[in-house]
Design a protein around this motif. Structure first.
Motif, PDB file in Angstrom:
ATOM      1  N   THR A 257       0.847  -1.191   0.000  1.00 48.00           N
ATOM      2  CA  THR A 257       0.000   0.000   0.000  1.00 48.00           C
ATOM      3  C   THR A 257       0.880   1.237   0.000  1.00 48.00           C
ATOM      4  OG1 THR A 257      -1.960   1.008   1.003  1.00 48.00           O
ATOM      5  CG2 THR A 257      -0.269   0.171   2.513  1.00 48.00           C
ATOM      6  N   CYS A 359      -7.375  11.964   1.837  1.00 48.58           N
ATOM      7  CA  CYS A 359      -8.197  10.889   1.282  1.00 48.58           C
ATOM      8  C   CYS A 359      -7.729  10.544  -0.131  1.00 48.58           C
ATOM      9  CB  CYS A 359      -9.666  11.298   1.281  1.00 48.58           C
ATOM     10  SG  CYS A 359     -10.389  11.353   2.939  1.00 48.58           S
ATOM     11  N   THR A 360      -8.293   9.493  -0.707  1.00 48.20           N
ATOM     12  CA  THR A 360      -7.855   9.016  -2.013  1.00 48.20           C
ATOM     13  C   THR A 360      -8.363   9.908  -3.141  1.00 48.20           C
ATOM     14  OG1 THR A 360      -9.794   7.599  -2.305  1.00 48.20           O
ATOM     15  CG2 THR A 360      -7.890   6.639  -1.156  1.00 48.20           C
ATOM     16  N   ASN A 361      -7.799   9.705  -4.321  1.00 46.23           N
ATOM     17  CA  ASN A 361      -8.291  10.412  -5.507  1.00 46.23           C
ATOM     18  C   ASN A 361      -9.771  10.138  -5.726  1.00 46.23           C
ATOM     19  OD1 ASN A 361      -5.898  11.709  -6.539  1.00 46.23           O
ATOM     20  ND2 ASN A 361      -5.133   9.699  -7.145  1.00 46.23           N
ATOM     21  N   ASN A 592      -1.894  13.400  -0.565  1.00 43.79           N
ATOM     22  CA  ASN A 592      -2.653  13.458  -1.817  1.00 43.79           C
ATOM     23  C   ASN A 592      -3.097  14.874  -2.151  1.00 43.79           C
ATOM     24  OD1 ASN A 592      -3.608  11.971  -4.080  1.00 43.79           O
ATOM     25  ND2 ASN A 592      -5.702  12.129  -3.316  1.00 43.79           N
ATOM     26  N   PHE A 702      -6.167   5.086   5.942  1.00 41.52           N
ATOM     27  CA  PHE A 702      -5.647   4.564   4.676  1.00 41.52           C
ATOM     28  C   PHE A 702      -5.501   3.053   4.713  1.00 41.52           C
ATOM     29  CE2 PHE A 702      -1.860   4.494   7.169  1.00 41.52           C
ATOM     30  CZ  PHE A 702      -0.917   3.708   6.530  1.00 41.52           C
ATOM     31  N   GLY A 707      -7.973   2.443  -3.167  1.00 37.90           N
ATOM     32  CA  GLY A 707      -7.982   3.693  -3.904  1.00 37.90           C
ATOM     33  C   GLY A 707      -6.608   4.011  -4.449  1.00 37.90           C
ATOM     34  N   THR A 708      -6.371   5.301  -4.704  1.00 35.28           N
ATOM     35  CA  THR A 708      -5.076   5.758  -5.190  1.00 35.28           C
ATOM     36  C   THR A 708      -4.728   7.094  -4.544  1.00 35.28           C
ATOM     37  OG1 THR A 708      -6.084   6.881  -7.098  1.00 35.28           O
ATOM     38  CG2 THR A 708      -5.283   4.630  -7.451  1.00 35.28           C
ATOM     39  N   PHE A 709      -3.440   7.333  -4.381  1.00 31.45           N
ATOM     40  CA  PHE A 709      -2.896   8.646  -4.020  1.00 31.45           C
ATOM     41  C   PHE A 709      -2.017   9.115  -5.182  1.00 31.45           C
ATOM     42  CE2 PHE A 709      -2.669   7.332   0.756  1.00 31.45           C
ATOM     43  CZ  PHE A 709      -3.992   7.702   0.951  1.00 31.45           C
ATOM     44  N   ARG A 718      -1.226   2.879  -5.873  1.00 33.51           N
ATOM     45  CA  ARG A 718      -2.371   2.180  -5.286  1.00 33.51           C
ATOM     46  C   ARG A 718      -2.346   2.208  -3.765  1.00 33.51           C
ATOM     47  NH1 ARG A 718      -6.019   0.104  -4.772  1.00 33.51           N
ATOM     48  NH2 ARG A 718      -6.324  -2.051  -5.381  1.00 33.51           N
ATOM     49  N   VAL A 719      -3.501   2.430  -3.203  1.00 27.46           N
ATOM     50  CA  VAL A 719      -3.756   2.240  -1.773  1.00 27.46           C
ATOM     51  C   VAL A 719      -4.617   0.986  -1.680  1.00 27.46           C
ATOM     52  CG1 VAL A 719      -4.784   3.238   0.304  1.00 27.46           C
ATOM     53  CG2 VAL A 719      -3.697   4.724  -1.393  1.00 27.46           C
TER      54      VAL A 719
END
Length: 960
Positions: A257, A359-361, A592, A702, A707-709, A718-719
């Motif tokens: 991650t 938070c993620t994209n 992010n 997280f 998700g993604t950062f 990728r998260v």
């Protein structure tokens, strides 16, 4: 999604060679072709032949001390160490001859003879290289009796063993047990080569050799160790061991991650037993961190299980009421009705939201989508407003894109580095380690900063020039550097004519050539010695590949956008763009913040930095979302607060941000929040903003989401979900619940579907998908048909806007002025162990290093005020006052004071003003006129604030 399983994580023993020339050799009868310069050990590993090793690991250079990796080479005498022997064309190697087997077994016997045989109860059992190598060489007994040894506290006669050193458990995260040390030096070399701190050494000689952290009186906590974990990662035994492994056992599975702290975006292996996280280990194939980490990412994840964490939704009618825990259904219904009622009463523009840079994209995209498509307005903003919004404006104006130009690997090719308004060793420590490694290899450094940051002088690194400018004079200094370059003819005319608008440059050159911009003319204003500035300018212009790295000390000024454009001008005029080793590189503060900007968090831009007034862009989203979008930009955060005080803005959804602590002029933020009728805080903890909230929606860490950062180098990482959300939902699901309660009708079942929507609507993300990220590990935008593999380096053949644009950068003094009442200038920043407002790191053992904010003050300024080191002092400005303890240091210049903003007890932003960048409203955190005087402790305001916060955080028992 499937677990990420590529590429191999095997330790190859020595670093990879970067040679493009190959050689072929034979190892145990197999032909092997590898790059020239590869070690015999690594060549063997690449052929699938394991050679025993203890002192070798691929994160550091070969050392050749353990003698366990010896091999035979046809035509050579003796048994050379395979780790230090480079391959040669036609070489014939034997790794398993009877001779080397006998030597290895004898060497291993010597190691084991002075090592405790407590393997079954040792914390490294199952994860110990010494144990593995003993098995690999076939050791079955030891002929040597451990008479004199290092592992028994008392000898056979019962007397104290003078060779025994007790375990050092002073560090909160790992222990040092000298009795298990084999003196392989891997930890020492990792501290030097990977981290660059040089905190460890080998003291003593021969049998008395041991690892030491500092002087004889130092333990690990008191030493220069920065707890990055590189030594722990390198240690082959339990000598350096995570306390979490000692307590929880050896992990049995891992998930790859991405760290959720700063903008470096380090990749980690989250190692678990079942659903319990045991440790975070830096992932060696992570392209941002290359297997390194800092104290925050490596160890400071305990906040996820902290007692302060809220996992149930809560509501209340008034901010003076205690909180009441409710079901998700009731909380979402209550929130949706409140927001719709406010719009019915006060109009569609009466509510808005703030997206999170933590938070993620995918989550950020959904928040701005909810605001635009469901709220029906563009009242969306993000924390970049108060940090890097000038980066977006300045770089888009000059280059055509709102992001940095390079990847982090680029620093390995630079010859001259300018670090301006940034403190990488504290704010971006993993990148700082890579930078220091390049500096130790011979690159030159120019530091432009009011403080003497660590990079100015640190072990084996010293800046060629430090320009300690007066806060607020960035533009004057950069324009003066440009003056030297232009008037001395040091610019790259070919690059300018080919890649930029020559007529614009000619106008700019005429401007900077004016004698009023000379170093001699600006010295009185900036406080920078004219000769030092001239020499720095010449070094950057003539020194080879020149790279500029900058941070919030550039952007958080009234001329933040102008400074960013001045930096861009400097890069263009010297031709330092479009290749490795150069570029303009903003060091983003949060994990992010780049992605939050990419996803359309600003009120004037849709995803991909396209203006909301553009009909064609709106049409793309209107068709997909099935709604008509507002063509007018919405409110920025400061505008929302102003409108709330005026009575026209009534409701705010805040995801993962704490604007009461992080934004300037705390009293104004408080007034704005108090004036609203519905404030929704979506976070992990009851933060400072929640003191004025009516709804609290618990967030997920997280570790609990997919998700993604997107990091500072535009890398989309990728998260991956490591464990189930403790609140029941990932953050994107909470946003969807609220949007659907307000009539959105969303049907997402996984964040990958959100990314598919992002790719379908955002040209720079057009080819991004979870499948691509699983295959590649990460990718840097733009990633589309023109750049199918992404773009590690931008503007190679041309700028996104066509020709690079030079901008006139006239210095305009801030309206915040010193005077008789407020004679000092306050500037703010971060410290290594803490992150942003401290909501996460304050809830970990990192408080051992930084338990409170302190005020740095120069000895002269302290003396004239009668202030001693450690005294309580009152820090006052035109906006407010607070009290904190003083630290007397010459890191700051006379007339300048400095503090951090990690602790809410201090509320440093009650001091800062509402002055801001002329283009973006980014607050001027870095220049505040203040006075410092002795104090008896916290101010009345601090005590009142603390009392209000305590009252606001009351929670009724669930039964009530």
């Amino acid at each position: 999604m499937k677990d990420f399983i590529i590429p191999t994580d095997m330790d190859m023993g020595t670093p990879a060679s970067r040679s493009t020339k190959t050689v072929t050799l034979t190892i145990d009868g197999y032909d092997v072709t590898v790059p020239e310069g590869t070690s015999v050990m690594r060549a063997s590993a690449e052929a699938g032949i394991a050679v025993p090793k203890l002192c070798a690991t691929e994160s550091v250079e070969a050392f050749g001390s353990c003698r366990l990796c010896v091999v035979e080479i046809e035509g050579r005498r003796g048994t050379p160490a395979s780790c230090t022997t480079p391959v040669a064309e036609g070489m014939i190697v034997k790794t398993q001859s009877s001779k080397v087997k006998k030597i290895r077994k004898g060497v291993m016997e010597l190691y084991i003879s002075d090592h405790p045989l407590d393997c079954l109860t040792c914390a490294a059992n199952g994860d110990c290289e010494l144990q593995d190598m003993a098995g690999m060489v076939g050791l079955r007994d030891v002929r040597y009796e451990a008479v004199a040894n290092h592992f028994e506290a008392r000898n056979t006669g019962g007397d104290a063993n003078p060779q025994f050193i007790p375990k050092d458990d002073s560090n909160p995260y790992f222990t040092y047990d000298p009795s298990k040390c084999i003196v392989c030096s891997r930890c020492v070399r990792a501290c030097e080569e990977v981290q660059g701190t040089f905190a460890l050494t080998i003291e003593g000689m021969g049998f008395n050799s041991r690892v030491a952290a500092g002087t004889a009186s130092d333990d690990f906590l008191a030493s220069d160790c920065v707890s990055c974990g590189a030594c722990v990662q390198a240690c082959p035994t339990a000598t350096l061991q995570e306390k979490s492994v000692i307590e929880l056992g050896t992990p049995e599975r891992s998930v790859i991650t991405t760290c959720a702290y700063c903008g470096v975006g380090c990749s980690f292996k989250a190692e678990l037993n079942g659903d319990e996280l045991v440790r975070m280990v830096p992932y060696k194939n992570g392209k941002a961190n290359r297997g390194h980490s800092c104290v925050k990412g490596r160890f400071a994840y305990g906040y996820a299980n902290h007692a302060d964490r809220i996992t149930a939704p809560m509501i209340r009618d008034k901010i003076t009421d205690p909180w009441r825990e409710v079901s998700w259904e009731e909380a979402i219904g209550f929130t949706a009705k409140k927001l719709r009622d406010l719009q019915a009463k006060h109009g569609q523009q009466a509510i808005g939201g703030i997206t999170s840079s933590r938070c993620t994209n995918e989550e950020t995209y959904l928040v701005q989508k909810m605001i635009r498509a469901t709220f029906g307005n563009n009242n969306t903003d993000t924390c970049a407003r108060v940090c890097h919004s000038p980066t977006g404006y300045g770089l888009k104006t000059t280059f055509g894109t709102s992001a940095g130009t390079q990847d982090f690997d680029s620093v390995e090719h630079t010859d001259v580095v300018i670090v301006i308004g940034a403190n990488p060793t504290d704010g971006h420590p993993v990148f700082a380690s890579r930078l220091k490694k390049r500096l130790r290899a011979g690159a030159k450094l120019i530091v432009i900063d009011p403080r003497r940051i660590d990079l100015v002088k640190t072990p084996h690194v010293a800046a060629s020039h430090h320009l300690p400018l007066r806060p607020g004079t960035n533009v004057a200094v950069l324009t003066s550097i440009a003056h030297v370059i232009v008037t001395e003819g040091l610019m790259d005319e070919g690059f300018i004519r080919d890649r930029c608008d020559w007529n614009e440059f000619a106008e700019y050159a005429e401007f900077v050539s004016d004698p009023r911009h000379s170093p001699e003319a600006t010295a009185m204003l900036t406080g920078v010695d004219a000769d030092e500035l001239r020499n720095a300018a010449r070094l950057f212009a003539k020194g080879g590949n020149g790279a500029i790295y900058y941070g919030l000390g550039v952007t958080e000024h009234s001329q933040g956008s102008t400074t960013v454009m001045a930096i861009a001008n400097l890069a263009m005029m010297t031709g330092n763009l479009g290749r490795p080793g150069v570029g303009v590189n903003p060091l983003r503060g949060q994990n992010n913040v780049q992605g939050a900007c990419d996803m359309g968090s600003f009120p004037h831009e849709l995803p991909g930095y396209r203006h909301v007034s553009d009909d064609a862009t709106r049409a793309v989203f209107e068709k997909l979302w099935g709604v008509e979008l507002d063509a007018k930009p919405g409110l920025r955060i400061p505008n929302m607060l102003d409108a709330a005080v005026d009575g026209t803005f009534k409701g705010l959804y805040v995801q993962g941000e704490d604007i009461l602590q992080s934004d300037p002029d705390t009293k104004h933020v408080k007034a704005g929040l108090e004036a609203m009728e519905c404030v929704i805080v979506h976070d992990l903890f009851l933060n400072e903003t929640a003191n004025y909230a009516h709804v609290f929606l618990p967030g997920s860490t997280f570790l609990e989401k997919d998700g993604t950062f997107t990091n500072a180098e535009r890398r989309i990482n990728r998260v991956r979900r490591v464990m189930a959300p403790k609140n029941g939902y990932a953050d994107w699901e909470v946003t969807m619940l609220l949007a659907n309660a307000m009539g959105a009708g969303w049907t997402y079942t996984h964040p990958s579907q959100v990314m598919d929507e992002i790719a379908a609507t955002t040209p720079s993300f057009a080819n991004v998908s979870y499948e691509l990220l699983e295959e590649r590990g990460s990718v840097q935008w733009p990633c589309n048909d023109a750049n199918p593999d992404g773009a590690p380096i931008m503007h190679i053949d041309g700028f996104a806007r066509g020709k690079g644009q030079f901008i006139i950068t006239e210095y305009i003094a801030t309206e915040e002025r010193t005077g008789a009442r407020f004679p000092l200038l306050l500037t703010t920043g971060r410290i290594l162990s803490q992150y942003n407002v401290g909501a996460q790191t304050r809830r970990t053992d990192n408080v051992v290093w930084h338990a409170e904010d302190v005020l740095e003050i120069h000895p002269h300024d302290a003396e004239v005020r009668g202030v001693n080191d450690g005294d309580w002092v009152k820090l006052a400005s035109r906006s407010g006052d607070t009290s904190l303890r003083a630290t007397i240091t010459d890191r700051v210049s006379p007339g300048v004071v400095y503090t951090t903003f990690h602790h809410p007890d201090t509320q440093a932003n009650v001091i800062t003003t509402d002055y801001s960048d002329w283009a973006t409203n980014c607050p001027e955190y870095k220049v505040t006129a203040v006075q410092v005087g002795k104090s008896n402790g916290p101010t009345d305001w601090q005590e009142d604030y603390s009392a209000q916060a305590e009252k606001s955080r009351r929670i009724l028992p669930a039964a009530e």
